[in-house]
Design a protein around this motif. Structure first.
Motif, short mmCIF file in Angstrom:
data_model
loop_
_atom_site.label_atom_id
_atom_site.label_comp_id
_atom_site.label_asym_id
_atom_site.label_seq_id
_atom_site.Cartn_x
_atom_site.Cartn_y
_atom_site.Cartn_z
N UNK A 1 0.81 -1.21 0.00
CA UNK A 1 0.00 0.00 0.00
C UNK A 1 0.85 1.26 0.00
N UNK A 2 2.18 1.10 0.12
CA UNK A 2 3.04 2.27 0.12
C UNK A 2 4.39 1.90 -0.48
N UNK A 3 4.48 1.98 -1.81
CA UNK A 3 5.73 1.64 -2.48
C UNK A 3 6.81 2.69 -2.25
N UNK A 4 6.43 3.86 -1.76
CA UNK A 4 7.43 4.87 -1.45
C UNK A 4 8.25 4.52 -0.23
N UNK A 5 7.71 3.66 0.61
CA UNK A 5 8.43 3.24 1.81
C UNK A 5 9.12 1.90 1.57
N UNK A 6 8.37 0.93 1.03
CA UNK A 6 8.93 -0.39 0.71
C UNK A 6 8.43 -0.80 -0.67
N UNK A 7 9.35 -0.99 -1.59
CA UNK A 7 9.00 -1.36 -2.96
C UNK A 7 9.28 -2.84 -3.17
N UNK A 8 8.27 -3.64 -3.53
CA UNK A 8 8.51 -5.08 -3.72
C UNK A 8 9.25 -5.37 -5.01
N UNK A 9 10.25 -6.25 -4.90
CA UNK A 9 10.93 -6.75 -6.09
C UNK A 9 10.18 -7.97 -6.62
N UNK A 10 10.55 -8.42 -7.80
CA UNK A 10 9.92 -9.61 -8.38
C UNK A 10 10.26 -10.83 -7.54
N UNK A 11 9.27 -11.59 -7.08
CA UNK A 11 9.54 -12.77 -6.25
C UNK A 11 10.43 -13.78 -6.99
N UNK B 1 11.09 -16.32 -2.46
CA UNK B 1 11.76 -15.29 -1.67
C UNK B 1 11.28 -13.93 -2.18
N UNK B 2 10.79 -13.11 -1.25
CA UNK B 2 10.23 -11.80 -1.59
C UNK B 2 11.04 -10.74 -0.86
N UNK B 3 11.63 -9.83 -1.61
CA UNK B 3 12.42 -8.75 -1.02
C UNK B 3 11.69 -7.44 -1.21
N UNK B 4 11.52 -6.71 -0.11
CA UNK B 4 10.96 -5.38 -0.15
C UNK B 4 12.11 -4.39 0.00
N UNK B 5 12.33 -3.59 -1.03
CA UNK B 5 13.47 -2.67 -1.04
C UNK B 5 13.17 -1.45 -0.20
N UNK B 6 14.05 -1.17 0.75
CA UNK B 6 13.88 -0.01 1.63
C UNK B 6 14.81 1.11 1.24
N UNK B 7 15.47 1.70 2.24
CA UNK B 7 16.37 2.85 2.05
C UNK B 7 15.65 4.05 1.47
N UNK B 8 14.34 4.12 1.69
CA UNK B 8 13.57 5.27 1.23
C UNK B 8 13.24 6.15 2.42
N UNK B 9 13.56 7.46 2.34
CA UNK B 9 13.31 8.35 3.49
C UNK B 9 11.83 8.40 3.84
N UNK B 10 11.54 8.44 5.13
CA UNK B 10 10.18 8.62 5.60
C UNK B 10 9.88 10.11 5.66
N UNK B 11 8.61 10.46 5.44
CA UNK B 11 8.24 11.86 5.50
C UNK B 11 8.21 12.34 6.94
N UNK B 12 8.30 13.63 7.14
CA UNK B 12 8.34 14.19 8.49
C UNK B 12 7.08 13.86 9.27
N UNK B 13 5.96 13.70 8.56
CA UNK B 13 4.71 13.41 9.27
C UNK B 13 4.75 12.04 9.92
#
Length: 206
Positions: A152-162, A171-183
Motif C-alpha cells: 500500500x506504500x511503495x514509497x516506503x517499501x517497494x517489492x521486487x519480483x519474487x 523469496x520476496x524482497x521489499x526494497x527499503x532505504x527510502x526516506x520517511x516523510x516528516x509526518x
C-alpha cells in the motif's frame, strides 16, 4: 514374580515354578514385541502445512524414512510423534517409520495444490522508527503459480519480483532505504499492507 524377555524368539521357553513342598507349575512364554502402529496412517493437506502422526507400540527409538521430495523436515519429535512439512504437490507418497527391531509402519499422504496453503513468513512486520526503511526479506509458500506482490506504500517499501526457490517457495524482497516523510517521524512504528496474489488463482493473502 516378574518375567523379563531378553530376546525376541518364535520358540517358546518353558518356565517351571516349584514351592517349598515340592509342588510344581509349568508355563511357557514366547518373547515377542508389541506391534508398531500409527494414528493417523493417512493424511491429506495443502502445501506449507505441518502434519503429525502419533507412534505407538514397537520398540523405541524410532526413525523416519522418506523417498519423496513432497515433504520436508521429516523427523520424530517428543520420542513418538512423526512430524513433517508438506512442500510440493503429490499423491501416493509414503513415510516409513522404523523401530529399534526393524518393525515398520507406513503413513500415506497426499499434498494438494491450491491457495489454501498460501502463507507468508513472517506474517507480520514492524518497521522501527528510523529516517530510512530497511530492506526486508520474506518467504512465501503454498503458491499455485507465479506470485504478484503489492504494497500500500511503495514509497516506503517497494517489492521486487519474487524469486522461486528450488523447494517451491518464493523469496520476496521489499526494497527499503527510502526516506520517511516528516509526518511519520516520531511514530513508534509504521505499518503497511502487503498482498500476495497467485497468478493461477484469484485468492490473495494480505
Amino acid at each position: 514374580m516378574t518375567i523379563t524377555g531378553v530376546q525376541i524368539s518364535t520358540t517358546a521357553a518353558t518356565i517351571t515354578i516349584r514351592d517349598a513342598a515340592g509342588a510344581t507349575l509349568t508355563t511357557s512364554v514366547t518373547v515377542g514385541t508389541v506391534p508398531l502402529t500409527m494414528n493417523p496412517i493417512e493424511l491429506k493437506a495443502p502445501i506449507g502445512v505441518i502434519f503429525r502422526s502419533v507412534i505407538t507400540g514397537g520398540t523405541p527409538p524410532y526413525h523416519a524414512v522418506i523417498l519423496d521430495n513432497c515433504a520436508t523436515n521429516v523427523h520424530i519429535v517428543q520420542g513418538n510423534i512423526l512430524e513433517a512439512t508438506t512442500a510440493l504437490p503429490c499423491s501416493g507418497a509414503v513415510i516409513t517409520v522404523v523401530d529399534a527391531n526393524n518393525q515398520t509402519v507406513v503413513v500415506d499422504f497426499t499434498v494438494t495444490e491450491g491457495t489454501v496453503g498460501l502463507q507468508l513468513a513472517p506474517s507480520a512486520l514492524t518497521i522501527p522508527e528510523s529516517p530510512n526503511t530497511p530492506d526486508l526479506s520474506l518467504l512465501g509458500y503454498g503458491a499455485n503459480g507465479p506470485l504478484q506482490v503489492f504494497t500500500t506504500n511503495t514509497g516506503v517499501l517497494a517489492p521486487q519480483t519474487p524469486i522461486k526457490n528450488a523447494d517451491g517457495t518464493y523469496t520476496i524482497v521489499l526494497t527499503g532505504d527510502n526516506p520517511l516523510t516528516m509526518s511519520r517521524l516520531g511514530l513508534p512504528s509504521l505499518s503497511l499492507s502487503l498482498c500476495l496474489i497467485p497468478q493461477a488463482a484469484r485468492e490473495q493473502v494480505c
